[in-house]
Design a protein around this motif. Sequence first.
Motif, PDB file in Angstrom:
ATOM      1  N   GLU A  56       0.804  -1.217   0.000  1.00  0.00           N
ATOM      2  CA  GLU A  56       0.000   0.000   0.000  1.00  0.00           C
ATOM      3  C   GLU A  56       0.841   1.274   0.000  1.00  0.00           C
ATOM      4  OE1 GLU A  56      -1.421  -2.650   0.664  1.00  0.00           O
ATOM      5  OE2 GLU A  56      -3.521  -2.404   0.151  1.00  0.00           O
ATOM      6  N   SER A  57       1.961   1.273   0.724  1.00  0.00           N
ATOM      7  CA  SER A  57       2.787   2.483   0.783  1.00  0.00           C
ATOM      8  C   SER A  57       3.309   2.865  -0.590  1.00  0.00           C
ATOM      9  CB  SER A  57       3.953   2.284   1.754  1.00  0.00           C
ATOM     10  OG  SER A  57       3.486   2.144   3.074  1.00  0.00           O
ATOM     11  N   ASP A  58       3.790   1.873  -1.346  1.00  0.00           N
ATOM     12  CA  ASP A  58       4.312   2.172  -2.674  1.00  0.00           C
ATOM     13  C   ASP A  58       3.180   2.575  -3.622  1.00  0.00           C
ATOM     14  OD1 ASP A  58       6.876   1.961  -4.389  1.00  0.00           O
ATOM     15  OD2 ASP A  58       5.349   0.946  -5.596  1.00  0.00           O
ATOM     16  N   VAL A  59       2.031   1.911  -3.504  1.00  0.00           N
ATOM     17  CA  VAL A  59       0.890   2.277  -4.345  1.00  0.00           C
ATOM     18  C   VAL A  59       0.448   3.705  -4.027  1.00  0.00           C
ATOM     19  CG1 VAL A  59      -1.536   1.762  -4.868  1.00  0.00           C
ATOM     20  CG2 VAL A  59       0.118  -0.103  -4.667  1.00  0.00           C
ATOM     21  N   TYR A  60       0.476   4.069  -2.765  1.00  0.00           N
ATOM     22  CA  TYR A  60       0.139   5.433  -2.372  1.00  0.00           C
ATOM     23  C   TYR A  60       1.064   6.434  -3.058  1.00  0.00           C
ATOM     24  CZ  TYR A  60      -0.445   9.537   0.649  1.00  0.00           C
ATOM     25  OH  TYR A  60      -0.664  10.802   1.127  1.00  0.00           O
ATOM     26  N   GLU A  61       2.372   6.171  -3.036  1.00  0.00           N
ATOM     27  CA  GLU A  61       3.324   7.079  -3.673  1.00  0.00           C
ATOM     28  C   GLU A  61       3.103   7.135  -5.179  1.00  0.00           C
ATOM     29  OE1 GLU A  61       5.322   9.054  -2.125  1.00  0.00           O
ATOM     30  OE2 GLU A  61       4.814   8.259  -0.148  1.00  0.00           O
ATOM     31  N   THR A  62       2.814   5.985  -5.785  1.00  0.00           N
ATOM     32  CA  THR A  62       2.561   5.946  -7.225  1.00  0.00           C
ATOM     33  C   THR A  62       1.296   6.718  -7.571  1.00  0.00           C
ATOM     34  OG1 THR A  62       3.626   3.772  -7.340  1.00  0.00           O
ATOM     35  CG2 THR A  62       2.265   4.419  -9.210  1.00  0.00           C
TER      36      THR A  62
END
Length: 374
Positions: A56-62
């Motif tokens: 989720e953290s990486d998807v949030y940044e993306t």
Amino acid sequence: MRELLSELRDWHAAGTPFALATVVAVRGSAPRGPGSAMAVTAAGAVAGSVSGGCVESDVYETATEALGTGRTQLRTYGISDDEAFGVGLTCGGTIEVLVQPCVTAEDRALLRELADTVTSGEPVALATVVSPAASAGRHRMVLAGRVSGSLGDEGLDAAVTDDARGLLAQGATAGIRYGPHGERRMEEVTVFVQTFAPAPRMLVFGAIDHAAATARIGAFLGYRVTVCDARPAFATRERFPTADEVVCAWPHTYLETTPVDARTVVCVLTHDPRFDVPLLAAALRTPAAYIGVMGSRRTHADRTARLREAGVDEAALDRLASPVGLDLGARTPEETAVSIAAEIIQHRWGGTGRPLGELTGTIHHAPEPWSRPA
């Protein structure tokens, strides 16, 4: 994505730009299946989930990046270790996540229309181009009698519309590959088709305390729950506040006149031959996915003997799940309802019903990520 639609509709009404991340493919074991979604606003508000926390953290940044650039991205997440991906899944599978900014009025209006259609109960499919990158994120919404939006090519629109309606009839979601103009034997364009069929039905017969608990857990699992009993004093809205419908009628009469499809589950909790035998005879003539029947082994033996006398054959009797539920040692109505729900889930997904700690291999049972309708 169904659980996000109400919030997306509110964001649309407020004119709030957001990015939508959708799982469009799953290979191997993964926490959530195709169609799972997460949305992020420019202010940082988050709704939904694509992996239960793994990525989720990486998807949030993306998603935040997509809101800034206006570009759709396709991200792949696999095993989380030093030799593979810096951010990934711990369960050993691979997921593909399409992250698309919904910043234009047209984008948000389409999702608003989708939310309204799903809320109305009308079956609808949303087709989204996944690749190539130049056309990724284009949408086409397909209903039984109309369409909205375009994937950028008339031939592709026609092919996807046809396949989407086939998937709607099956209640299935799939990724499908086409040629650039909808050709069937080519694989240059990938389209993810997510269907939103009305909620499956759970029919609970017998207005007893076990039925109240079963109705509650059925609603929690996403079923549209109907409780039916012939006794007016028992079949009341006050006793079943979480049910979508409470019907006072003879069970077999009601079952013979209400829609039942291959997703419907039937829970017979009456354990009274006056109700059970005609009700089960009627239930076994339907395509219901699951027919669970409460009662002791002695009661079930007597019940099956009566059903044989009524002309029900052995193949039909084999469809009955009785005594109902998995062996959890349940005692209370609430524990029994959990047992029934566990058996319904096992029946749907093909699990063993054994503790995961005693097993090896894949935890999540899932179909192949990309498929072509027959």
